[in-house]
Design a protein around this motif. Structure first.
Motif, mmCIF file in Angstrom:
data_model
loop_
_atom_site.group_PDB
_atom_site.id
_atom_site.type_symbol
_atom_site.label_atom_id
_atom_site.label_comp_id
_atom_site.label_asym_id
_atom_site.label_seq_id
_atom_site.Cartn_x
_atom_site.Cartn_y
_atom_site.Cartn_z
ATOM 1 N N THR A 27 0.857 -1.178 0.000
ATOM 2 C CA THR A 27 0.000 0.000 0.000
ATOM 3 C C THR A 27 0.896 1.232 0.000
ATOM 4 O O THR A 27 1.904 1.273 0.712
ATOM 5 N N GLU A 28 0.545 2.232 -0.795
ATOM 6 C CA GLU A 28 1.309 3.469 -0.866
ATOM 7 C C GLU A 28 0.527 4.613 -0.211
ATOM 8 O O GLU A 28 -0.692 4.680 -0.339
ATOM 9 N N TYR B 212 16.252 0.676 -6.620
ATOM 10 C CA TYR B 212 15.979 2.062 -6.978
ATOM 11 C C TYR B 212 15.561 2.206 -8.436
ATOM 12 O O TYR B 212 14.558 2.851 -8.744
ATOM 13 N N ASN B 213 16.294 1.605 -9.328
ATOM 14 C CA ASN B 213 15.976 1.714 -10.757
ATOM 15 C C ASN B 213 14.854 0.757 -11.161
ATOM 16 O O ASN B 213 14.048 1.056 -12.035
ATOM 17 N N GLY B 214 14.795 -0.385 -10.493
ATOM 18 C CA GLY B 214 13.792 -1.391 -10.858
ATOM 19 C C GLY B 214 12.420 -1.117 -10.281
ATOM 20 O O GLY B 214 11.440 -1.691 -10.741
ATOM 21 N N GLY B 215 12.332 -0.251 -9.256
ATOM 22 C CA GLY B 215 11.039 0.039 -8.655
ATOM 23 C C GLY B 215 10.426 -1.163 -7.972
ATOM 24 O O GLY B 215 9.215 -1.364 -8.014
ATOM 25 N N ALA C 167 8.761 4.709 -9.174
ATOM 26 C CA ALA C 167 8.758 5.168 -7.781
ATOM 27 C C ALA C 167 10.158 5.433 -7.238
ATOM 28 O O ALA C 167 10.348 6.286 -6.380
ATOM 29 N N ASN C 168 11.160 4.683 -7.709
ATOM 30 C CA ASN C 168 12.543 4.815 -7.220
ATOM 31 C C ASN C 168 12.639 4.700 -5.696
ATOM 32 O O ASN C 168 13.012 5.645 -5.012
ATOM 33 N N PRO C 169 12.335 3.526 -5.143
ATOM 34 C CA PRO C 169 12.435 3.375 -3.687
ATOM 35 C C PRO C 169 13.889 3.273 -3.228
ATOM 36 O O PRO C 169 14.651 2.459 -3.753
ATOM 37 N N VAL D 280 10.421 4.229 1.534
ATOM 38 C CA VAL D 280 10.096 5.524 0.944
ATOM 39 C C VAL D 280 10.304 5.459 -0.560
ATOM 40 O O VAL D 280 11.114 4.672 -1.068
ATOM 41 N N GLU D 281 9.549 6.280 -1.283
ATOM 42 C CA GLU D 281 9.660 6.366 -2.740
ATOM 43 C C GLU D 281 10.164 7.766 -3.081
ATOM 44 O O GLU D 281 9.451 8.753 -2.894
#
Length: 407
Positions: free
Chosen positions: A110-111, A354-357, A379-381, A395-396
């Motif tokens: 959930t975001e 980060y790149n794969g989301g 999203a780049n988490p 975090v995104e």
């Protein structure tokens, strides 16, 4: 209503499972766990109201990952007698004997974005002493707080303009401590939001990065520029350590190991460093690939240190003695760029791509699984942590969101 006595009626029973927040996480024939393993739904029935015995029959008492999400309910004419149906998902417990099962809730993400300022670029997150999650907003120049229910509050008072909060950790004093990447300061924020900044003793242009509570009760942090490790006492006295760190090291993540020392990732020179509470540094490079780019680091339940390889798209493991193993099987081939990593309540290590989301999981045996369902594309988490509610929180950086992972 009831059908005439002697006749038979059939009805369709939809079998779905929901998480605590009401999101459907099993349904439409997708009866698999978070790893894609077959999941069986056992269907039980009981009398929900007075009126007679249970007289319904089911076309099946179980449904599996290859089945439809419905079963047929058949009952004789007259009353259904208030029959109640329950659906229970089960999955073999890892490492348990054959036939042992455990009821679980499969993975669900959930975001949350409400209350987070646009352009915040949140980078790291930690569990606070108040039972909430706290995160650093690099570009928003704020510290954010989110409750396990998703309510966000941001704090700006007392944070210098352009500070760039980056790393954050809960301190032993009941406050939150954070690095100011651009401001070259260490910040402290109380659970009520009062901020104090410390800068005396920090070399100019250090570009502060990660921060952790040390085994000595002080806060230890990495300096991206200059290749130093810093220590700050709870009263704000800062000491920097550089001896033993190779020039150009670029320290990033830092964590306390099971051996009572601090371990840190040296990004540009592909080493893992160890520093004792007294400041003695040892570096390890054997077994680390030349393109690794170690980034985040976490202490595993197996007593080893686990680190992300941002450049090599691998997860590394280093023993307290310095023996390194790298893992990549199961990782997406399209430059996932793993950076953040944290120990999960389940005994596994969880990392961000980060790149794969995506959110990745690696067992202490080296098995990698990736999860993306529920994460907004792009999203780049970066940062991830185990939450006070037993879930994973991340975090995104792009999109200004905080994600919750129920696994």
């Amino acid at each position: 209503g009831a059908t005439p006595a002697g006749s038979t009626q059939t009805a369709t029973l939809a079998v779905n499972a929901t998480d605590f927040y009401g999101n459907i996480i099993i349904g439409s024939g997708n009866y698999t766990d978070a790893n894609g393993n077959p999941l069986t739904i056992s269907i039980g029935q009981s009398v929900a109201a007075l009126g007679g015995p249970v007289r319904t029959t089911l076309s099946s008492n179980t449904v599996t990952s290859s089945a439809s999400n419905t079963v047929t309910v058949t009952y004789p004419g007259g009353s259904t007698y208030g029959t109640q149906f329950t659906a229970t998902p089960s999955i073999p417990v890892a490492g348990a004997s054959t036939g042992t099962t455990l009821s679980v809730l499969p993975a669900a993400i959930t975001e949350f974005s409400s209350g987070i300022t646009a352009g915040a670029h949140a980078w790291n997150i930690t569990t606070g002493p108040d039972g909430n999650l706290w995160f650093a907003e690099l570009d928003g120049n704020r510290i954010g707080r989110i409750t396990p229910g998703g309510n966000v509050t941001e704090f700006t008072a007392g944070i210098s303009a352009g500070a760039g909060p980056y790393g954050i950790v809960a301190g032993p004093d009941g406050n939150l401590w954070f690095t100011e990447q651009n401001g070259n300061r260490i910040g402290r924020i109380t659970p009520s939001g009062t901020v104090t900044e410390f800068s005396s003793g920090i070399t100019a242009g250090a570009l502060l990065w990660s921060i952790v509570v040390g085994p000595d009760g002080n806060l230890w942090f990495t300096e991206h520029n200059g290749g130093r490790i810093g220590r700050i006492t709870l009263s704000g006295v800062i000491t920097e350590f550089a001896s033993g760190i190779t020039a150009g090291a670029v320290p990033k993540g830092i964590v306390v190991g099971a051996d009572g020392n601090l371990w840190f990732a040296e990004h540009d020179i592909n080493r893992i460093g160890r520093i004792t509470p007294a400041g003695v540094v040892t570096e390890f490079s054997a077994g680390i690939s030349s393109n690794a780019g170690p980034y985040g680091i976490a202490a595993g339940s197996d007593g080893n240190l686990w680190f992300t390889e941002e450049g090599g798209d691998r997860i590394g493991r280093i023993t307290p003695g310095g023996s390194v193993t790298e893992f990549s099987s199961g990782m997406s081939p399209n430059r996932p760029q793993p950076i953040g990593i944290a120990a999960g309540p389940d005994g596994n290590l969880w990392f961000t791509e980060y790149n794969g989301g995506r959110i990745g999981r690696i067992t202490t045996g080296g098995t990698i699984t990736e999860f993306s369902n529920g994460i907004t594309p792009g999203a780049n988490p970066p940062g991830i942590t185990a939450g006070p509610d037993g879930n994973l929180w991340f975090v995104e950086a792009t999109g200004d969101r905080v994600g919750r992972f129920i696994y």
